[in-house]
Design a protein around this motif. Structure first.
Motif, PDB file in Angstrom:
ATOM      1  N   LEU A   1      -0.901  -0.972   2.336  1.00  0.00           N
ATOM      2  CA  LEU A   1      -1.506  -0.993   3.593  1.00  0.00           C
ATOM      3  C   LEU A   1      -2.796  -1.310   3.923  1.00  0.00           C
ATOM      4  CD1 LEU A   1       0.483   2.406   5.172  1.00  0.00           C
ATOM      5  CD2 LEU A   1       0.924  -0.194   5.513  1.00  0.00           C
ATOM      6  N   LEU A   2      -3.369  -0.868   3.089  1.00  0.00           N
ATOM      7  CA  LEU A   2      -5.031  -1.351   3.034  1.00  0.00           C
ATOM      8  C   LEU A   2      -5.096  -2.977   2.723  1.00  0.00           C
ATOM      9  CD1 LEU A   2      -7.825  -0.066   3.368  1.00  0.00           C
ATOM     10  CD2 LEU A   2      -7.665   0.401   0.845  1.00  0.00           C
ATOM     11  N   ASP A   3      -4.479  -3.336   2.010  1.00  0.00           N
ATOM     12  CA  ASP A   3      -4.427  -4.964   1.872  1.00  0.00           C
ATOM     13  C   ASP A   3      -4.057  -5.644   3.075  1.00  0.00           C
ATOM     14  OD1 ASP A   3      -5.217  -4.837  -0.837  1.00  0.00           O
ATOM     15  OD2 ASP A   3      -3.303  -4.892  -1.739  1.00  0.00           O
ATOM     16  N   VAL A   4      -3.167  -5.206   3.939  1.00  0.00           N
ATOM     17  CA  VAL A   4      -2.538  -5.562   5.015  1.00  0.00           C
ATOM     18  C   VAL A   4      -3.826  -5.754   6.008  1.00  0.00           C
ATOM     19  CG1 VAL A   4      -1.037  -5.563   6.837  1.00  0.00           C
ATOM     20  CG2 VAL A   4      -0.127  -5.453   4.537  1.00  0.00           C
ATOM     21  N   ILE A   5      -4.234  -4.360   6.100  1.00  0.00           N
ATOM     22  CA  ILE A   5      -5.349  -4.277   7.159  1.00  0.00           C
ATOM     23  C   ILE A   5      -6.436  -4.949   7.065  1.00  0.00           C
ATOM     24  CG2 ILE A   5      -6.762  -2.376   8.075  1.00  0.00           C
ATOM     25  CD1 ILE A   5      -4.505  -0.340   7.817  1.00  0.00           C
ATOM     26  N   LEU A   6      -6.962  -4.957   5.686  1.00  0.00           N
ATOM     27  CA  LEU A   6      -8.175  -6.009   5.450  1.00  0.00           C
ATOM     28  C   LEU A   6      -8.118  -7.379   5.401  1.00  0.00           C
ATOM     29  CD1 LEU A   6      -9.580  -3.968   2.443  1.00  0.00           C
ATOM     30  CD2 LEU A   6     -10.490  -3.958   4.706  1.00  0.00           C
ATOM     31  N   SER A   7      -6.851  -7.744   5.264  1.00  0.00           N
ATOM     32  CA  SER A   7      -6.731  -9.347   5.283  1.00  0.00           C
ATOM     33  C   SER A   7      -6.244 -10.000   6.640  1.00  0.00           C
ATOM     34  CB  SER A   7      -5.611  -9.535   3.982  1.00  0.00           C
ATOM     35  OG  SER A   7      -4.466  -9.141   4.035  1.00  0.00           O
ATOM     36  N   HIS A   8      -5.787  -9.013   7.633  1.00  0.00           N
ATOM     37  CA  HIS A   8      -5.139  -9.463   8.844  1.00  0.00           C
ATOM     38  C   HIS A   8      -5.941  -9.008  10.055  1.00  0.00           C
ATOM     39  CE1 HIS A   8      -1.887 -10.244   6.043  1.00  0.00           C
ATOM     40  NE2 HIS A   8      -1.706 -11.133   6.803  1.00  0.00           N
TER      41      HIS A   8
END
Length: 80
Positions: A26-33
């Protein structure tokens, strides 16, 4: 992005949060989008892991908001 991620993980750990595989995804998604809603985050995250539930997304967003990493805003725009 990795540096931001490490800072956020450290803040979550300091607050007593467990760092699970799903939270990292989730953190990856939030930081990359540039997501505009929890539903959008859930949609993108479920492409990576179908087991991520919408409740997990809301909890993660609340945790990130509590530590001051993100802010939720409702934006209203007039269409004249």
């Amino acid at each position: 992005m990795e540096e931001q991620k490490e800072i956020i993980i450290a803040k979550l750990k300091a607050k007593g949060c467990r760092i699970t595989k799903q939270r990292l995804e989730l953190l990856d998604v939030i930081l990359s989008h540039q997501c505009t809603s929890c539903k959008e985050i859930h949609y993108l995250a479920s492409k990576v892991d179908e087991g991520i539930g919408i409740a997990t997304v809301y909890r993660m967003v609340n945790e990130l908001e509590d530590i001051g990493v993100i802010s939720r805003r409702i934006v209203y725009e007039a269409e004249i």
